[in-house]
Design an enzyme around this catalytic site. Structure first.
Site, mmCIF file in Angstrom:
data_model
loop_
_atom_site.group_PDB
_atom_site.id
_atom_site.type_symbol
_atom_site.label_atom_id
_atom_site.label_comp_id
_atom_site.label_asym_id
_atom_site.label_seq_id
_atom_site.Cartn_x
_atom_site.Cartn_y
_atom_site.Cartn_z
ATOM 1 N N ALA A 18 0.839 -1.190 0.000
ATOM 2 C CA ALA A 18 0.000 0.000 0.000
ATOM 3 C C ALA A 18 0.880 1.248 0.000
ATOM 4 O O ALA A 18 1.872 1.315 0.725
ATOM 5 C CB ALA A 18 -0.910 -0.007 1.228
ATOM 6 N N HIS A 57 -6.976 9.187 -8.057
ATOM 7 C CA HIS A 57 -6.390 8.407 -9.157
ATOM 8 C C HIS A 57 -6.825 8.974 -10.503
ATOM 9 O O HIS A 57 -6.011 9.134 -11.416
ATOM 10 C CB HIS A 57 -6.794 6.932 -9.048
ATOM 11 C CG HIS A 57 -5.839 6.101 -8.271
ATOM 12 N ND1 HIS A 57 -4.958 5.238 -8.868
ATOM 13 C CD2 HIS A 57 -5.620 5.988 -6.948
ATOM 14 C CE1 HIS A 57 -4.241 4.628 -7.946
ATOM 15 N NE2 HIS A 57 -4.626 5.065 -6.766
#
Length: 180
Positions: A18, A57
């Site tokens: 992550a 994103h």
């Protein structure tokens, strides 16, 4: 103009933890190829935090990125990609989670279908996934099954892949194939 020093092989698997930088690295790889580029997203915005992640994103990918949402039919999205178009899939562990939480899913059949789609991809394909096997043994059965399924999926994809990259602290390390 494509960057010949960052040529993307037929199939690249980018793994990392992550916030390791794996998605940014995969985008960097794909963007060196002639656009437009296809981004296959597997995330679902079930809560505010996830919707914010998705928005961040998307904001990082201006045109000529085209986004296709495929939280479940990942193999179909790969098969429908225009021939020769570079494709980035982000991420396999979210897709795996979606499949495992679908009580109707035949996970073995869906994994086999995904592997077949990846092997027959009509253009350069970059797959992003979380490496979840470095941590402690999860406390509950579902989490242990997820970790095991992800590990098996990664092994099978790594066998198919021309290049496998592990990203740690923003640093890509090529563990299979040629460095970029």
């Amino acid at each position: 103009m494509p960057d010949e020093t960052r040529a993307v092989p037929r199939l690249t698997l980018v793994l990392g933890g992550a916030r390791s930088g794996k998605s940014a690295h995969a985008e960097w790889l794909v963007s060196a190829q002639a656009g437009p580029w296809l981004y296959v997203a597997t995330a679902q915005g079930w809560d505010d935090e996830m919707r914010e992640r998705i928005a961040l994103h998307r904001a990082r990918r201006p045109p000529p990125w085209e986004t296709v949402d495929a939280p479940r039919d990942l193999a179909g999205a790969i098969r429908r990609a225009p021939p020769g178009r570079p494709v980035l899939v982000d991420c396999l562990t979210l897709w795996l989670t979606n499949a495992m939480l679908d009580e109707e899913a035949d996970l073995a059949a869906e994994v086999a279908d995904l592997l077949a789609a990846c092997a027959a991809a009509p253009g350069p394909l970059v797959l992003v996934s979380n490496e979840v096997g470095f941590g402690i043994v999860p406390e509950n059965a579902l989490a242990r099954r997820f970790r095991d399924e992800a590990g098996r999926l990664h092994q099978r994809l790594a066998t198919l892949a021309d290049r496998v990259v592990l990203v740690v602290a923003g640093l890509p390390m090529t563990i299979k194939g040629e460095t970029q």
